[in-house]
Scaffold this active site. Structure first.
Site, PDB file in Angstrom:
ATOM      1  N   CYS A 163      17.526  54.073  24.652  1.00  0.00           N
ATOM      2  CA  CYS A 163      17.008  54.277  23.307  1.00  0.00           C
ATOM      3  C   CYS A 163      17.120  55.744  22.897  1.00  0.00           C
ATOM      4  O   CYS A 163      18.215  56.283  22.808  1.00  0.00           O
ATOM      5  CB  CYS A 163      15.585  53.741  23.230  1.00  0.00           C
ATOM      6  SG  CYS A 163      14.910  53.558  21.557  1.00  0.00           S
ATOM      7  N   ALA A 164      16.011  56.415  22.652  1.00  0.00           N
ATOM      8  CA  ALA A 164      16.031  57.836  22.291  1.00  0.00           C
ATOM      9  C   ALA A 164      16.130  58.735  23.520  1.00  0.00           C
ATOM     10  O   ALA A 164      16.501  59.902  23.412  1.00  0.00           O
ATOM     11  CB  ALA A 164      14.772  58.186  21.493  1.00  0.00           C
TER      12      ALA A 164
END
Length: 189
Positions: A103-104
């Site tokens: 994800c991030a």
């Protein structure tokens, strides 16, 4: 048995951390969750309080086969700001150990220069932080000792890839079959 440490920071994405831990443990991997705080209580991005296995100060990553960074905001930013996490990742890479981020969280690897010359993926919009990487936009991407994942919905294929990397394809296949993941994928076609 492979040894994995999953870092938990306030604001981590629930499914990315917990489903990954679940899948790896089902596959026989020794997984320890590590709070990057002094205590073990960590709050997820969606307001769930989780008790980590240990606080960061009590962890020794010398035996780590893999270090895992779940995404979520501000969890990924909190991981990025933690000197101990950054140092552990640099040491893991230096010794050729496996690293995974979803994800991030791949931004942490990008900021450390660990993705230069590699293929990587992340949550759309965070590719600008993958310094020097070729962005794939795939659900997951493994390049050398680093695996990156796209986001919450990619958690299952990402975690099965980690399990296959740490054990073998047959183990990952059996866990996926037992969790009805293969049935889900077949039904979606």
């Amino acid at each position: 048995m492979a040894k994995v440490y999953v870092f938990l920071a306030d604001g981590f994405e629930d499914v990315e951390a917990l489903a990954t831990v679940d899948i790896l443990r089902r596959g026989g991997v020794d997984v320890k969750t590590v709070s990057i705080k002094d205590g073990t209580a960590v709050n997820t991005a969606h307001g769930v309080t989780v008790m980590a296995d240990m606080p960061f100060g009590q962890a020794d990553f010398a035996d780590a086969d893999m270090l895992v960074l779940p995404g979520g905001m501000p969890g990924a930013t909190n991981l990025n700001d933690h000197k101990g996490v950054r140092d552990a990742l640099l040491e893991q890479d230096r010794k050729g150990g496996k690293i995974a981020a979803i994800c991030a969280a791949p931004m942490v690897l990008g900021n450390l220069g660990l993705l230069k010359g590699r293929r990587a993926t992340c949550y759309p919009g965070f590719e600008k932080y993958l310094e020097g990487a070729q962005y794939t936009a795939d659900l997951f991407t493994t390049d050398g000792n680093i695996t990156t994942g796209e986001g919450p919905a990619a958690t299952f294929p990402f975690a099965y890839e980690l399990l296959a990397t740490l054990t073998d394809e047959a183990t990952a296949h059996e866990v996926a079959k037992g969790m009805m993941y293969l049935h889900l994928i077949a039904a979606g076609k």
